[in-house]
Design a protein around this motif. Structure first.
Motif, PDB file in Angstrom:
ATOM      1  N   MET A  97       0.899  -1.370   0.106  1.00 12.45           N
ATOM      2  CA  MET A  97      -0.392  -0.178  -0.012  1.00 12.45           C
ATOM      3  C   MET A  97       1.254   0.777   0.100  1.00 12.45           C
ATOM      4  N   ALA A  98       2.088   1.572   0.164  1.00 16.09           N
ATOM      5  CA  ALA A  98       2.491   2.165   0.917  1.00 16.09           C
ATOM      6  C   ALA A  98       3.301   3.163  -0.275  1.00 16.09           C
TER       7      ALA A  98
ATOM      8  N   ARG B 223       0.701   3.859  -2.863  1.00 19.71           N
ATOM      9  CA  ARG B 223      -0.611   5.120  -2.949  1.00 19.71           C
ATOM     10  C   ARG B 223      -0.890   5.366  -2.026  1.00 19.71           C
ATOM     11  N   TYR B 224      -0.758   4.941  -0.873  1.00 23.22           N
ATOM     12  CA  TYR B 224      -1.175   5.183   0.343  1.00 23.22           C
ATOM     13  C   TYR B 224      -1.687   6.832   1.293  1.00 23.22           C
ATOM     14  N   ASP B 225      -0.616   6.982   0.818  1.00 23.77           N
ATOM     15  CA  ASP B 225      -1.466   9.317   0.820  1.00 23.77           C
ATOM     16  C   ASP B 225      -2.217   9.578   0.126  1.00 23.77           C
TER      17      ASP B 225
ATOM     18  N   LEU C  27       3.574   7.463  22.090  1.00 24.20           N
ATOM     19  CA  LEU C  27       3.835   6.378  21.577  1.00 24.20           C
ATOM     20  C   LEU C  27       2.725   6.704  20.404  1.00 24.20           C
ATOM     21  N   GLU C  28       3.433   6.185  18.905  1.00 21.48           N
ATOM     22  CA  GLU C  28       1.844   6.062  17.939  1.00 21.48           C
ATOM     23  C   GLU C  28       2.198   4.871  17.000  1.00 21.48           C
ATOM     24  N   VAL C  29       1.326   4.031  17.362  1.00 27.65           N
ATOM     25  CA  VAL C  29       0.945   2.444  16.954  1.00 27.65           C
ATOM     26  C   VAL C  29       0.818   2.617  15.122  1.00 27.65           C
ATOM     27  N   ALA C  30       1.575   1.927  14.969  1.00 26.80           N
ATOM     28  CA  ALA C  30       1.027   1.376  13.093  1.00 26.80           C
ATOM     29  C   ALA C  30       1.191   3.558  12.845  1.00 26.80           C
ATOM     30  N   ILE C  31       2.286   4.174  12.738  1.00 25.57           N
ATOM     31  CA  ILE C  31       2.118   4.851  12.080  1.00 25.57           C
ATOM     32  C   ILE C  31       2.459   5.173  10.450  1.00 25.57           C
ATOM     33  N   GLY C  32       2.580   4.575  10.145  1.00 28.79           N
ATOM     34  CA  GLY C  32       1.978   4.207   8.630  1.00 28.79           C
ATOM     35  C   GLY C  32       3.293   5.373   8.043  1.00 28.79           C
ATOM     36  N   THR C  33       2.863   5.883   6.823  1.00 25.03           N
ATOM     37  CA  THR C  33       3.440   7.693   6.610  1.00 25.03           C
ATOM     38  C   THR C  33       3.592   8.441   7.489  1.00 25.03           C
TER      39      THR C  33
ATOM     40  N   ARG D 148       1.712  10.552   9.013  1.00 24.03           N
ATOM     41  CA  ARG D 148       0.641  11.379   8.894  1.00 24.03           C
ATOM     42  C   ARG D 148      -0.656  12.575   9.584  1.00 24.03           C
ATOM     43  N   ASN D 149       0.503  11.848  11.054  1.00 20.69           N
ATOM     44  CA  ASN D 149      -0.698  12.642  12.419  1.00 20.69           C
ATOM     45  C   ASN D 149       1.003  13.702  12.838  1.00 20.69           C
ATOM     46  N   LEU D 150       2.053  13.461  11.714  1.00 18.56           N
ATOM     47  CA  LEU D 150       3.288  13.889  12.356  1.00 18.56           C
ATOM     48  C   LEU D 150       3.122  15.425  12.633  1.00 18.56           C
TER      49      LEU D 150
ATOM     50  N   LEU E  36       4.512  -1.781  10.951  1.00 20.14           N
ATOM     51  CA  LEU E  36       4.998  -3.513  10.509  1.00 20.14           C
ATOM     52  C   LEU E  36       5.906  -3.314   8.915  1.00 20.14           C
ATOM     53  N   SER E  37       5.208  -1.762   8.808  1.00 18.03           N
ATOM     54  CA  SER E  37       6.081  -2.574   7.320  1.00 18.03           C
ATOM     55  C   SER E  37       6.964  -1.349   6.902  1.00 18.03           C
ATOM     56  N   PRO E  38       8.339  -1.529   6.442  1.00 22.66           N
ATOM     57  CA  PRO E  38       9.349  -0.567   5.929  1.00 22.66           C
ATOM     58  C   PRO E  38       9.685   0.405   4.885  1.00 22.66           C
TER      59      PRO E  38
ATOM     60  N   ASP F  86       6.040  -5.015  15.734  1.00 23.82           N
ATOM     61  CA  ASP F  86       4.123  -5.323  15.460  1.00 23.82           C
ATOM     62  C   ASP F  86       3.539  -4.374  16.360  1.00 23.82           C
ATOM     63  N   ALA F  87       2.491  -4.116  16.155  1.00 23.71           N
ATOM     64  CA  ALA F  87       1.517  -3.569  17.308  1.00 23.71           C
ATOM     65  C   ALA F  87       0.930  -4.612  18.343  1.00 23.71           C
ATOM     66  N   GLN F  88       0.983  -5.856  17.791  1.00 20.77           N
ATOM     67  CA  GLN F  88       0.329  -7.321  18.596  1.00 20.77           C
ATOM     68  C   GLN F  88       1.520  -7.952  19.446  1.00 20.77           C
TER      69      GLN F  88
ATOM     70  N   THR G 101      -4.462   5.465  14.975  1.00 23.08           N
ATOM     71  CA  THR G 101      -5.433   6.421  14.055  1.00 23.08           C
ATOM     72  C   THR G 101      -5.169   5.317  12.365  1.00 23.08           C
ATOM     73  N   LEU G 102      -6.761   4.895  12.120  1.00 22.08           N
ATOM     74  CA  LEU G 102      -6.912   4.190  11.250  1.00 22.08           C
ATOM     75  C   LEU G 102      -6.137   2.822  11.270  1.00 22.08           C
ATOM     76  N   THR G 103      -5.607   1.724  12.352  1.00 28.23           N
ATOM     77  CA  THR G 103      -5.277   1.054  12.822  1.00 28.23           C
ATOM     78  C   THR G 103      -6.439  -0.433  13.233  1.00 28.23           C
TER      79      THR G 103
ATOM     80  N   SER H  99      -7.044  -2.001  10.626  1.00 28.24           N
ATOM     81  CA  SER H  99      -6.220  -3.169  10.119  1.00 28.24           C
ATOM     82  C   SER H  99      -5.906  -4.570  11.148  1.00 28.24           C
ATOM     83  N   ILE H 100      -5.659  -3.844  12.312  1.00 32.83           N
ATOM     84  CA  ILE H 100      -4.914  -4.796  12.938  1.00 32.83           C
ATOM     85  C   ILE H 100      -5.817  -5.692  14.092  1.00 32.83           C
ATOM     86  N   PRO H 101      -6.057  -6.721  14.394  1.00 31.84           N
ATOM     87  CA  PRO H 101      -7.096  -7.237  15.504  1.00 31.84           C
ATOM     88  C   PRO H 101      -6.308  -7.012  16.472  1.00 31.84           C
TER      89      PRO H 101
HETATM   90  C1  LIG Z   1      -4.732   2.051   7.344  1.00 28.24           C
HETATM   91  S1  LIG Z   1      -2.984   2.504   7.268  1.00 28.24           S
HETATM   92  C2  LIG Z   1      -2.783   3.803   9.063  1.00 28.24           C
HETATM   93  C3  LIG Z   1      -1.823   4.263   8.995  1.00 28.24           C
HETATM   94  C4  LIG Z   1      -1.606   5.659  10.445  1.00 28.24           C
HETATM   95  N1  LIG Z   1      -1.935   4.549  11.670  1.00 28.24           N
HETATM   96  C5  LIG Z   1      -2.524   6.436   9.219  1.00 28.24           C
HETATM   97  O1  LIG Z   1      -3.376   7.354  10.523  1.00 28.24           O
HETATM   98  O2  LIG Z   1      -2.803   7.350   8.425  1.00 28.24           O
HETATM   99  C6  LIG Z   1      -2.027   0.605   8.481  1.00 28.24           C
HETATM  100  C7  LIG Z   1      -1.042   0.582   9.128  1.00 28.24           C
HETATM  101  O3  LIG Z   1      -0.926  -0.356  10.073  1.00 28.24           O
HETATM  102  C8  LIG Z   1       0.557  -1.186   9.908  1.00 28.24           C
HETATM  103  N2  LIG Z   1       0.402  -2.317  10.508  1.00 28.24           N
HETATM  104  C9  LIG Z   1      -0.467  -3.552  10.058  1.00 28.24           C
HETATM  105  N3  LIG Z   1      -0.138  -4.458  10.840  1.00 28.24           N
HETATM  106  C10 LIG Z   1       0.390  -4.089  12.108  1.00 28.24           C
HETATM  107  C11 LIG Z   1       1.142  -4.882  12.960  1.00 28.24           C
HETATM  108  N4  LIG Z   1       0.665  -6.007  12.814  1.00 28.24           N
HETATM  109  N5  LIG Z   1       2.078  -3.512  14.264  1.00 28.24           N
HETATM  110  C12 LIG Z   1       1.678  -2.304  12.929  1.00 28.24           C
HETATM  111  N6  LIG Z   1       1.538  -2.259  12.159  1.00 28.24           N
HETATM  112  C13 LIG Z   1       0.814  -2.236  11.553  1.00 28.24           C
HETATM  113  C14 LIG Z   1       0.439  -0.848   7.939  1.00 28.24           C
HETATM  114  O4  LIG Z   1       1.172  -1.356   7.459  1.00 28.24           O
HETATM  115  C15 LIG Z   1       0.119   0.173   7.870  1.00 28.24           C
HETATM  116  O5  LIG Z   1       1.390   1.511   7.685  1.00 28.24           O
END
Ligand SMILES: C[S@@+](CC[C@H](N)C(=O)[O-])C[C@H]1O[C@@H](n2cnc3c(N)ncnc32)[C@H](O)[C@@H]1O
Length: 191
Positions: A1-2, A4-6, A33-39, A41-43, A57-59, A82-84, A99-101, A104-106
């Motif tokens: 996704m990286a 095209r994500y933004d 701590l921001e979990v699953a910070i993605g690109t 976008r909140n910075l 999780l994604s480099p 890994d958020a888990q 945000t928006l996690t 994606s993440i259970p």
């Molecule tokens: C929908 S994006 C949200 C990104 C960012 N939080 C935002 O608000 O734009 C979901 C993010 O969760 C990450 N992700 C998915 N599974 C994860 C895990 N188990 N641990 C950490 N990050 C994870 C993905 O790599 C992706 O960056």
């Protein structure tokens, strides 16, 4: 996704989330701590005096977050993780933001609660299962395709998991046909 994500999420930010990112970050204090910070976008929305760590999780998402952090000249400790299974000791952070996690993440709320200090605050912004049954019916139809295409779950709701993790919900609002959730919760202080 990286790559095209933004582009894709900019539309969701406009249509669904309004000032939700600003809201999620505004109450952040201390070690954050921001979990699953993605690109990242909140910075730009964090108060200037917080010490920020972001994991994902994604480099490739983290590379983009790093570039964004440099343009904003905000120091941020970005880590692959890994958020888990967060690689931090218990009670390491004053604030956790995600945000928006949920979509994606259970089941990562227990880990968020674990790394929060007593008295610490969790802020979640996400799209979740709507409170309206007709809207939920539409979500149910779309969910399999979105899960298959981009791992985006439409029918989750973190409220129960947050309570089960021992956090007290302080703020919970819904908007956009009950789809958009803002949830702030606090870890009880041990007196
Ligand atoms: C929908 S994006 C949200 C990104 C960012 N939080 C935002 O608000 O734009 C979901 C993010 O969760 C990450 N992700 C998915 N599974 C994860 C895990 N188990 N641990 C950490 N990050 C994870 C993905 O790599 C992706 O960056």
């Amino acid at each position: 996704m990286a790559p095209r994500y933004d582009r894709v999420v900019a539309i969701a930010d406009r249509v669904l989330f309004d000032d939700g990112r600003r809201w999620a970050c505004a109450g952040a204090t201390g070690q954050v701590l921001e979990v699953a910070i993605g690109t990242g976008r909140n910075l730009s929305f964090y108060p200037p005096d917080v010490q920020l760590t972001g994991v994902d999780l994604s480099p490739r998402m983290l590379d983009r977050a790093r570039t964004r952090a440099e343009t904003l000249t905000r120091p941020v400790n970005l880590q692959l993780g890994d958020a888990q299974h967060l690689a931090f000791p218990d009670a390491s952070f004053d604030t956790v933001v995600a945000t928006l996690t949920v979509c994606s993440i259970p089941d990562d709320q227990a880990e968020m609660a674990r790394v929060l200090r007593p008295g610490g605050r969790l802020a979640l912004l996400d799209h979740v299962a709507s409170t309206s049954s007709p809207v939920r019916a539409v979500q149910r139809l779309l969910d399999p395709a979105l899960v298959r295409m981009q791992g985006d779950h439409l029918l989750r709701d973190p409220g129960i998991a947050v309570r089960r993790a021992g956090l007290a919900i302080e703020e919970l609002t819904r908007s956009r046909w009950g789809i958009v959730l803002r949830l702030a919760a606090r870890k009880p202080s041990t007196a």
